[in-house]
Scaffold this active site. Structure first.
Site, PDB file in Angstrom:
ATOM      1  N   ASP A   1       9.308   3.065   0.057  1.00 40.94           N
ATOM      2  CA  ASP A   1       8.220   3.670   0.813  1.00 40.94           C
ATOM      3  C   ASP A   1       8.424   3.308   2.280  1.00 40.94           C
ATOM      4  O   ASP A   1       8.095   2.220   2.715  1.00 40.94           O
ATOM      5  CB  ASP A   1       6.870   3.167   0.287  1.00 40.94           C
TER       6      ASP A   1
ATOM      7  N   LYS B   1       3.828   9.437   8.950  1.00 45.78           N
ATOM      8  CA  LYS B   1       3.591   8.854  10.276  1.00 45.78           C
ATOM      9  C   LYS B   1       4.558   9.366  11.360  1.00 45.78           C
ATOM     10  O   LYS B   1       4.400  10.502  11.790  1.00 45.78           O
ATOM     11  CB  LYS B   1       3.545   7.334  10.151  1.00 45.78           C
TER      12      LYS B   1
ATOM     13  N   TYR C   1       0.847  -1.185   0.000  1.00 44.32           N
ATOM     14  CA  TYR C   1       0.000   0.000   0.000  1.00 44.32           C
ATOM     15  C   TYR C   1       0.884   1.237   0.000  1.00 44.32           C
ATOM     16  O   TYR C   1       1.822   1.334   0.788  1.00 44.32           O
ATOM     17  CB  TYR C   1      -0.892   0.004   1.242  1.00 44.32           C
TER      18      TYR C   1
HETATM   19  C1  LIG Z   1       0.186   4.871   5.762  1.00 39.95           C
HETATM   20  C2  LIG Z   1       0.983   4.580   4.552  1.00 39.95           C
HETATM   21  C3  LIG Z   1       0.899   5.390   3.407  1.00 39.95           C
HETATM   22  C4  LIG Z   1      -0.082   6.501   3.275  1.00 39.95           C
HETATM   23  O1  LIG Z   1       0.111   7.515   4.206  1.00 39.95           O
HETATM   24  P1  LIG Z   1      -1.116   8.506   4.535  1.00 39.95           P
HETATM   25  O2  LIG Z   1      -0.498   9.504   5.475  1.00 39.95           O
HETATM   26  O3  LIG Z   1      -2.177   7.657   5.160  1.00 39.95           O
HETATM   27  O4  LIG Z   1      -1.552   9.116   3.262  1.00 39.95           O
HETATM   28  C5  LIG Z   1       1.760   5.121   2.363  1.00 39.95           C
HETATM   29  N1  LIG Z   1       2.636   4.116   2.420  1.00 39.95           N
HETATM   30  C6  LIG Z   1       2.739   3.316   3.500  1.00 39.95           C
HETATM   31  C7  LIG Z   1       3.746   2.228   3.516  1.00 39.95           C
HETATM   32  C8  LIG Z   1       1.905   3.510   4.600  1.00 39.95           C
HETATM   33  O5  LIG Z   1       1.982   2.681   5.641  1.00 39.95           O
END
Ligand SMILES: *Cc1c(COP(=O)(O)O)cnc(C)c1O
Length: 428
Positions: free
Chosen positions: A240, A268, A145
């Site tokens: 990511d 995060k 994701y």
């Molecule tokens: C949470 C997450 C996202 C998206 O971040 P948001 O702040 O919710 O838009 C993208 N990549 C990873 C790996 C994530 O865990």
């Protein structure tokens, strides 16, 4: 199983005005059935709902709250900084300090641009990769994701190398066509794709450790292969690290695995609980961004002083408190207890854990990719989830999410939790 009276009332009202009653789908508890509770306040390892019930929390706002809820260092900083203004739309010194911290902690990042969410970070990173390489094709992995931008909302069928089908209504098939989805942990699929299309691939984007469809770890040599194939074909490797960055160590997974990606995405933890994202990497690539370069990217609230200061306060405290070794200690304590308990009970299980991130799978199948993750016993998980919630343990309301520990958790919290697990497992 149901939430308290006030939560139920709020949810009924919310549903009249907010789609599904929530502002982000997983909060709706659809994977476990039933309704979410509403939170009044949270402190340390605990959350209190509007009906006055408290829970030990293993989600930490889905990752950001690595110090626990409402840590004084962060809340005091927010109070102080807010007095001088919450947004200027003009550069502020915190942006420079944040850039210094990120580039110091993460060696692959020579330059960094702040934004407001993980979604923005990955969306901007792939635009930049396309702009830099002059190529269109993006490669992602099944089950990874990367937020909800059009090009990345493609997960497609696993198994064979397939061209993407959009995973959401409203994503044009033409967009999805430029995203190729591969099964994770398959060196063969990766090599076959690069042999066929290497010169068309702008970037490979990968969750440094995939943690949004269970918690899956790369097999030995897999990340090195990704790194060498992208380099050989002039494609960019995008890590990511929105979930893992600043959580598993100062340099995230790339530090643990000794990989140097071209671009990295963060979110995060970096925001201390405020809405923050960031992406960065090689200066040569980052310099393609506006205003120096032709790739446009912007944000009214990007680099916001309140968010920068909150994030910096959290990162500094992590460093000062030797947070990463302590989180590993807590994680190991929890994992060992959990393994002993589940073995004693004869419950088939797999546990994947690194530092403060963990995932428990009710299966005896090895977890290598999303296909394995989907094969766990969902009904068993539902009963386990509601049993734990009833007894004051809040786990993610889905078997496809990763759990998080924070520095506010104590060994006593973890032992109490294992005690509840013991009772709940005995009653399923
Ligand atoms: C949470 C997450 C996202 C998206 O971040 P948001 O702040 O919710 O838009 C993208 N990549 C990873 C790996 C994530 O865990």
């Amino acid at each position: 199983m149901s939430s308290g009276a006030l939560s139920q009332k709020l949810f009924a009202t919310a549903r009249e005005m907010i789609p599904g009653g929530v502002n982000s789908p997983v909060r709706a508890f659809r994977n476990v059935g039933g309704e979410p509770f509403f939170v009044r306040r949270a402190k340390g390892s605990r959350i209190e709902d509007v009906d006055g019930k408290t829970y030990i929390d293993y989600i930490g706002s889905w990752g950001p709250n690595i110090l626990g809820h409402a840590p004084t260092v962060v809340t005091n900083t927010i109070h102080e900084v807010a007095k001088d203004g919450v947004s200027f739309g003009i550069p502020n010194p915190f942006e420079v300090e944040m850039a210094r911290t990120v580039t110091d902690w993460v060696p692959s990042v020579e330059k960094v641009r702040m934004c407001n969410s993980g979604t923005e970070a990955t969306m901007s990173a792939i635009r930049l990769a396309r702009g830099f390489t002059g190529r269109d094709l993006i490669v992602k992995f099944d089950g990874c994701y990367h937020g909800h931008s059009d090009s990345l909302l493609v997960a497609a069928g696993s198994g064979a190398l397939t061209h993407g089908e959009p995973d959401s209504a409203g994503v044009p098939a033409d967009f999805a066509r430029n995203t190729v989805v591969l099964p994770y942990n398959s060196p063969e699929a990766l090599e076959a794709l690069f042999a066929e299309k290497g010169e068309c691939i702008a970037a490979v984007i990968v969750e440094s450790y995939p943690a949004n469809a269970g918690f899956v770890l790369p097999q030995a040599g897999y990340l090195d292969l990704l790194s060498s194939l992208t380099k050989k074909h002039g494609s960019l490797l995008i890590f990511d690290e929105v979930m893992t960055g600043f959580r598993l160590g100062k340099a995230g997974v790339q530090g643990l695995e000794n990989i140097t990606p071209d671009l990295s995405c963060f979110g995060k933890v970096i925001g201390g609980g405020l809405p923050v994202g960031a992406f960065g990497g090689r200066a040569e690539v980052m310099d393609q961004l506006a205003p120096d370069g032709p790739v446009y990217q912007a944000g009214t609230l990007s680099g916001n002083p309140l968010a920068m200061a909150a994030g910096l306060a959290q990162l500094k405290e992590l460093d000062k408190a030797s947070g990463y070794p302590r989180l590993e200690q807590l994680g190991a304590h929890f994992e060992n207890g959990l393994r002993t308990l589940l073995s004693e009970k004869g419950v088939p299980h797999r546990i994947n854990r690194v530092g403060s991130m963990f995932c428990l799978f009710f299966t005896d199948r090895e977890i290598v990719n999303v296909e394995d993750v989907m094969k766990q016993d969902l009904e068993f998980f539902r009963k386990f989830f509601w049993g734990c919630l009833d007894k004051g343990i809040y786990l993610a309301p889905s078997p496809y999410e990763t759990g998080f520990l924070s520095l506010a958790h104590t060994e006593a919290d973890l032992d109490d939790t294992l005690g509840v697990f013991d009772e709940v497992l005995g009653s399923i």
